[in-house]
Design an enzyme around this catalytic site. Structure first.
Site, PDB file in Angstrom:
ATOM      1  CD  GLU A  23     -24.170 -12.881  -3.839  1.00 53.66           C
ATOM      2  OE1 GLU A  23     -24.685 -13.623  -4.691  1.00 53.66           O
ATOM      3  OE2 GLU A  23     -23.130 -13.173  -3.197  1.00 53.66           O
ATOM      4  CG  ASP A  58     -24.059 -20.556  -1.380  1.00 60.00           C
ATOM      5  OD1 ASP A  58     -24.381 -19.692  -0.568  1.00 60.00           O
ATOM      6  OD2 ASP A  58     -23.421 -20.299  -2.440  1.00 60.00           O
ATOM      7  CB  ILE A  59     -24.780 -21.463  -6.842  1.00 54.67           C
ATOM      8  CG1 ILE A  59     -24.649 -22.094  -8.209  1.00 54.67           C
ATOM      9  CG2 ILE A  59     -24.302 -20.035  -6.817  1.00 54.67           C
ATOM     10  CD1 ILE A  59     -25.531 -23.275  -8.428  1.00 54.67           C
ATOM     11  CG  HIS A  74     -29.970 -16.065   2.654  1.00 54.62           C
ATOM     12  ND1 HIS A  74     -30.310 -14.818   2.185  1.00 54.62           N
ATOM     13  CD2 HIS A  74     -28.624 -16.129   2.634  1.00 54.62           C
ATOM     14  CE1 HIS A  74     -29.208 -14.158   1.883  1.00 54.62           C
ATOM     15  NE2 HIS A  74     -28.171 -14.911   2.147  1.00 54.62           N
ATOM     16  CG  HIS A  99     -24.828 -18.556   4.400  1.00 57.05           C
ATOM     17  ND1 HIS A  99     -24.310 -18.720   3.132  1.00 57.05           N
ATOM     18  CD2 HIS A  99     -25.295 -17.278   4.448  1.00 57.05           C
ATOM     19  CE1 HIS A  99     -24.451 -17.598   2.453  1.00 57.05           C
ATOM     20  NE2 HIS A  99     -25.041 -16.697   3.226  1.00 57.05           N
TER      21      HIS A  99
END
Ligand code: AMP
Length: 132
Positions: free
Chosen positions: A87, A28-29, A92, A94
């Site tokens: 978002e 994750d960025i 996905h 996490h």
């Protein structure tokens, strides 16, 4: 095409942590903790709970392997798993290395890591994943 599909296609760079024929994992960025990883299906599906049962089960099994690699690379008490999807409309999961409950608070300030630190983080997870 979602931003995650563009990442999977290699059009947008990412810090790869693991991959198989159906799924891709990358950092994750905006990490909550060092090693915060996203697991995504290569098939473009809007939301994790929209996946059909077999794909959802396969994705969780893949996430389990990534979580084990993550814990090997970054020792932690547990690896937290969360589904938000507020978002990015591409299913996905996490995965967040946890030392305490607060590490999973998505409202808190994100870590600021340099590109070199991000690359080293991903490389450690990928090495642990490939050494399974
Ligand atoms: P959510 O859809 O609410 O689960 O949040 C999407 C997550 O994707 C956020 O934690 C973002 O930091 C992350 N994200 C968005 N764009 C990228 C990207 N290009 N590379 C890595 N992570 C991203």
């Amino acid at each position: 095409m979602t931003i995650f599909s563009r990442i999977i296609a290699g059009e947008i760079p990412s810090y790869k942590c693991a991959e198989n024929d159906k799924f891709y994992a990358f950092l994750d960025i905006n990490p909550l903790a060092q090693g915060h990883t996203l697991v995504v299906p290569k098939q473009e599906v809007d939301y994790f709970f929209d996946l059909d049962d077999n794909d959802l089960a396969d994705m969780v099994v893949f996430a389990k392997k990534v979580a084990k690699a993550l814990r090997t690379a970054f020792p932690c008490r547990k690896v937290g798993m969360a589904v938000l999807g507020l978002e990015v409309n591409h299913a996905h999961i996490h995965l967040v290395p946890l030392q305490s409950e607060g590490d999973m608070d998505f409202r808190r300030a994100k870590l600021q890591l340099t590109p070199e630190q991000m690359q080293q983080t991903a490389d450690r997870i990928l090495a642990a994943y490939e050494a399974r």
